[in-house]
Write an enzyme that holds these catalytic residues in place. Structure first.
Site, PDB file in Angstrom:
ATOM      1  CB  SER A 126      -1.145  -0.031   1.321  1.00 48.48           C
ATOM      2  OG  SER A 126      -0.187   0.119   2.261  1.00 48.48           O
ATOM      3  CE  LYS A 164      -3.462   2.195   3.622  1.00 52.20           C
ATOM      4  NZ  LYS A 164      -2.699   1.064   4.237  1.00 52.20           N
TER       5      LYS A 164
END
Lengths: 207, 207
Positions: A126, A164
């Site tokens: 990610s 993230k």
DNA sequence: TTGCTTGTTCTCATAATGTTCTCATTATAG
DNA sequence: CTATAATGAGAACATTATGAGAACAAGCAA
């Protein structure tokens, strides 16, 4: 094997023991016990190790906390301090050979080893566009707050942890967690559902 | 900050407990109860765990909310962690809170600091698909030979230095230097024109 | 409240470590 | 060569560190 300390008042083996103790402390941060000293210089007798240690005490190199386990104390500073710096040779891919730029600078990694830092192994893709690949190790500073744009370790619903990029909505009511991967979409949560566990301060990879 | 001239104020197991508590809090965000401390260090007695916790209180590392469940608070972190290791918490981004990796609970960076190693700052995007970005620092082991597939620092015509993946032609007459960037083409040189300066062993980035 | 869990305080044992010896062997100086 | 220092093994003992678990008190949740 020659060191900078010239110590004619010690026998070879006493020197060896002192050397071992210094190295042991550099590696493990605590002094060795006699059993370890013995093994460290290749003998099997705790008693003999004790004799060497006493000789070093009398010669003034170390002290002992009598009776206590690991009770050796160095009196002079340890020449084997762990290194956290590397020579930095300059930029690569420019027009000149590396050797032409002698190591005038160094890079210091000590900030990676701060007290509130820990390492986490990354799973998944990610953050691939930020150069963080599956299997990389990231270094996180343990914190509960983050600024917009930081890459954070976030705990969602006290259940799921992800790495993230962090962004707060204008009124602070929502939190957006943005993957750095063009094939993935940002996720938005109510602020209460997200808890920051730490902020990315470094990344490393071993080949 | 840690110097070598001290006697440890904690025993081996007391250090183990302190370490466990820190890791437990990092993983679960709450301090452990005594039962968990006991299991964490491999014993079965809550009483013994309590004795260790009290020793840490007296040494000033933690506080306890006397009587309360999970009443341990960290005051200062332990100075017994070598400056080349970091606690490693496991994999991130899966569906669960961070879990410890069994059998491996710290990462050791000391291999980055060998005498034959140096750091180089990367300029350009030629290795971007390998997760090496412009501005990253790569750690190179100084060597003159490399295996196919290694990422090397290569000096071309005694003039230009680049970081590329290394491949030898079948007869060893040519050397192919392959950028990890889909927009760039591999380059082929006669072997005499290329000199290996080192091989990539690590990569790191500071944020 | 009630019942269970958790923290606390003990005592009793055992293991691990430091310390002090004696005895034997090896190296070295004179 | 002999005398002496240095070395190594390991036994014996004292002290420190560790482990189990009982018993009780205090917290916590239904």
């Amino acid at each position: 094997m020659r060191t900078s300390n010239f110590t004619p008042d010690l026998t070879d083996n006493q020197r060896k023991v002192l050397d071992f103790i210094q190295r042991f402390i550099a590696i493990y941060t605590v002094p060795p016990k006699l059993q370890e000293v013995a093994e460290g210089i290749g003998i099997s007798s705790r008693g003999v190790a004790h004799r060497y240690v006493q000789a070093l005490v009398e010669a003034g190199y170390i002290e002992t906390d009598s009776g206590k386990h690991r009770g050796i104390r160095l009196l002079k500073s340890n020449p084997y301090r762990p290194e956290s710096r590397l020579p930095l040779l300059g930029e690569i891919a420019a027009g000149k050979p590396i050797e032409a730029i002698p190591g005038q600078d160094e890079i210091d990694l000590s900030e990676f080893f701060g007290h509130n830092n820990f390492a986490v192994q990354v799973k998944g893709d990610s953050m691939i566009d930020a150069g963080i690949l599956d299997g990389d190790t990231v270094i996180i500073e343990f914190r509960e707050t983050a600024d917009d744009g930081d890459i954070v370790v976030a705990l969602i619903d006290e259940n799921e942890t992800t790495l993230k990029r962090f962004k707060r909505s204008q009124r602070g009511k929502y939190i957006k967690l943005i993957p750095e991967n063009s094939e993935m979409e940002p996720m938005v949560y109510e602020a209460e559902r997200v808890r920051i566990q730490g902020v990315l301060i470094g990344q490393l990879r071993k080949y």
